[in-house]
Design a protein around this motif. Sequence first.
Motif, PDB file in Angstrom:
ATOM      1  N   VAL A  12       0.986  -1.064   0.040  1.00  0.00           N
ATOM      2  CA  VAL A  12      -0.001   0.008   0.109  1.00  0.00           C
ATOM      3  C   VAL A  12       0.819   1.285   0.138  1.00  0.00           C
ATOM      4  N   VAL A  13       0.287   2.210  -0.660  1.00  0.00           N
ATOM      5  CA  VAL A  13       1.044   3.676  -0.622  1.00  0.00           C
ATOM      6  C   VAL A  13      -0.008   4.623  -0.392  1.00  0.00           C
ATOM      7  N   MET A  14       0.368   5.181   0.521  1.00  0.00           N
ATOM      8  CA  MET A  14      -0.751   6.446   1.061  1.00  0.00           C
ATOM      9  C   MET A  14      -0.131   7.709   1.260  1.00  0.00           C
ATOM     10  N   PHE A  15      -1.028   8.678   0.752  1.00  0.00           N
ATOM     11  CA  PHE A  15      -0.509   9.863   0.600  1.00  0.00           C
ATOM     12  C   PHE A  15      -1.555  11.069   1.413  1.00  0.00           C
ATOM     13  N   ASP A  16      -0.705  12.113   1.729  1.00  0.00           N
ATOM     14  CA  ASP A  16      -1.134  13.295   2.371  1.00  0.00           C
ATOM     15  C   ASP A  16      -1.637  13.981   1.146  1.00  0.00           C
ATOM     16  N   LEU A  17      -2.464  14.929   1.326  1.00  0.00           N
ATOM     17  CA  LEU A  17      -3.115  15.695   0.142  1.00  0.00           C
ATOM     18  C   LEU A  17      -2.580  17.168   0.127  1.00  0.00           C
ATOM     19  N   ASP A  18      -2.890  18.115   0.915  1.00  0.00           N
ATOM     20  CA  ASP A  18      -2.576  19.629   0.679  1.00  0.00           C
ATOM     21  C   ASP A  18      -0.807  19.500   0.596  1.00  0.00           C
ATOM     22  N   PHE A  19      -0.178  20.152  -0.100  1.00  0.00           N
ATOM     23  CA  PHE A  19       1.324  20.468  -0.151  1.00  0.00           C
ATOM     24  C   PHE A  19       1.915  19.236  -0.384  1.00  0.00           C
ATOM     25  N   THR A  20       1.283  17.950  -0.689  1.00  0.00           N
ATOM     26  CA  THR A  20       1.971  16.695  -1.123  1.00  0.00           C
ATOM     27  C   THR A  20       1.537  16.440  -2.472  1.00  0.00           C
ATOM     28  N   LEU A  21       0.014  16.243  -2.858  1.00  0.00           N
ATOM     29  CA  LEU A  21      -0.197  16.062  -4.109  1.00  0.00           C
ATOM     30  C   LEU A  21      -0.604  17.314  -5.044  1.00  0.00           C
ATOM     31  N   TRP A  22      -0.898  18.330  -4.360  1.00  0.00           N
ATOM     32  CA  TRP A  22      -1.113  19.908  -4.998  1.00  0.00           C
ATOM     33  C   TRP A  22      -0.717  20.904  -3.799  1.00  0.00           C
ATOM     34  N   ASP A  23      -0.533  22.109  -4.821  1.00  0.00           N
ATOM     35  CA  ASP A  23      -0.128  23.238  -3.995  1.00  0.00           C
ATOM     36  C   ASP A  23      -1.340  24.011  -3.325  1.00  0.00           C
ATOM     37  N   LEU A  24      -1.291  24.073  -2.341  1.00  0.00           N
ATOM     38  CA  LEU A  24      -2.525  24.838  -1.108  1.00  0.00           C
ATOM     39  C   LEU A  24      -2.165  26.133  -1.106  1.00  0.00           C
ATOM     40  N   SER A  25      -1.035  26.684  -1.477  1.00  0.00           N
ATOM     41  CA  SER A  25      -0.752  28.211  -1.096  1.00  0.00           C
ATOM     42  C   SER A  25      -1.695  29.220  -1.938  1.00  0.00           C
ATOM     43  N   GLY A  26      -2.244  29.855  -0.855  1.00  0.00           N
ATOM     44  CA  GLY A  26      -3.293  31.043  -1.143  1.00  0.00           C
ATOM     45  C   GLY A  26      -4.706  30.439  -1.336  1.00  0.00           C
ATOM     46  N   VAL A  27      -4.883  29.080  -1.277  1.00  0.00           N
ATOM     47  CA  VAL A  27      -6.212  28.510  -1.812  1.00  0.00           C
ATOM     48  C   VAL A  27      -7.366  28.900  -0.650  1.00  0.00           C
ATOM     49  N   ILE A  28      -6.820  28.468   0.802  1.00  0.00           N
ATOM     50  CA  ILE A  28      -7.755  28.860   1.699  1.00  0.00           C
ATOM     51  C   ILE A  28      -8.232  30.350   1.960  1.00  0.00           C
ATOM     52  N   PRO A  29      -7.174  31.156   1.959  1.00  0.00           N
ATOM     53  CA  PRO A  29      -7.443  32.561   1.925  1.00  0.00           C
ATOM     54  C   PRO A  29      -8.328  33.232   0.757  1.00  0.00           C
ATOM     55  N   HIS A  30      -8.146  32.528  -0.533  1.00  0.00           N
ATOM     56  CA  HIS A  30      -9.038  32.944  -1.530  1.00  0.00           C
ATOM     57  C   HIS A  30     -10.153  32.372  -1.291  1.00  0.00           C
ATOM     58  N   ALA A  31     -10.551  31.055  -0.637  1.00  0.00           N
ATOM     59  CA  ALA A  31     -12.015  30.477  -0.592  1.00  0.00           C
ATOM     60  C   ALA A  31     -12.613  31.373   0.453  1.00  0.00           C
ATOM     61  N   GLU A  32     -11.767  32.053   1.766  1.00  0.00           N
ATOM     62  CA  GLU A  32     -12.543  32.587   2.493  1.00  0.00           C
ATOM     63  C   GLU A  32     -12.960  34.102   1.896  1.00  0.00           C
TER      64      GLU A  32
END
Length: 244
Positions: A12-32
């Motif tokens: 099995v290979v498991m992955f974290d998501l944010d900042f592992t498979l994609w860049d989350l920079s600025g995403v949460i502030p934009h969503a807010e």
Amino acid sequence: MIPRPLQAPVAVVMFDLDFTLWDLSGVIPHAEQVCQGLLEQRYPAVAERFDIESQRSLRVELAEQHPELAHDVTRLRRASLERIGAVAGYQGAALQALVEEAFTAFIDARHAVTLYDDTLPLLRALRGQVRLGALTNGNADVHRIGLGEYFDFTLSAVELGAAKPSHLVYETAARRAGAPAAEIVHVGDDVHTDVYGAANFGMQAVWLNRDGAHWPDEVPAVPHHAVGSLAELEGMLLGLLRAA
């Protein structure tokens, strides 16, 4: 650091998501900001009383008052929206409509992420070779992002009520993966939640260290393997699987 090369067998290979498979920079502030814009347009009485910063402060306060919400970022954000709506005088069906509209605006924008260039090639290379899992402390959904077809299972802190690096999270993930901890590779960017958490449970921990950071002094050293990209990891895993 305690280097530990990856070892067969890997089931099995498991992955974290944010900042592992994609860049989350600025995403949460934009969503807010998107959420705030909706409040300004649809619920101005709320927006006049609560800006983005005051809503953040309220979520911190709610998490302190209700520890059961601390690991459930979805419930915490919805509880915050319900609180500010009630303060502004909304109640009943009108209050619930506010919460639904505002949270939907936020969560849709929260999923507008940019995959790293090496994400899809790795997932495509591993699909069918091993079981693939996603393990996150956030509320991202791989299906909403269009990656659901690659994963055999997913697990989130929202679902479990606990967050990495908790033993409970990794124990549950191992059960869902259906493999011994030693045959599970967990990949993540966060030294504490991903690398320390996985290694402490007996998994093969991989630190995705894209920026060449140093191991932080405050985190106990654990056996792990460090890579600078998912492409590097792809070659290692394929070599290991083909030799097995």
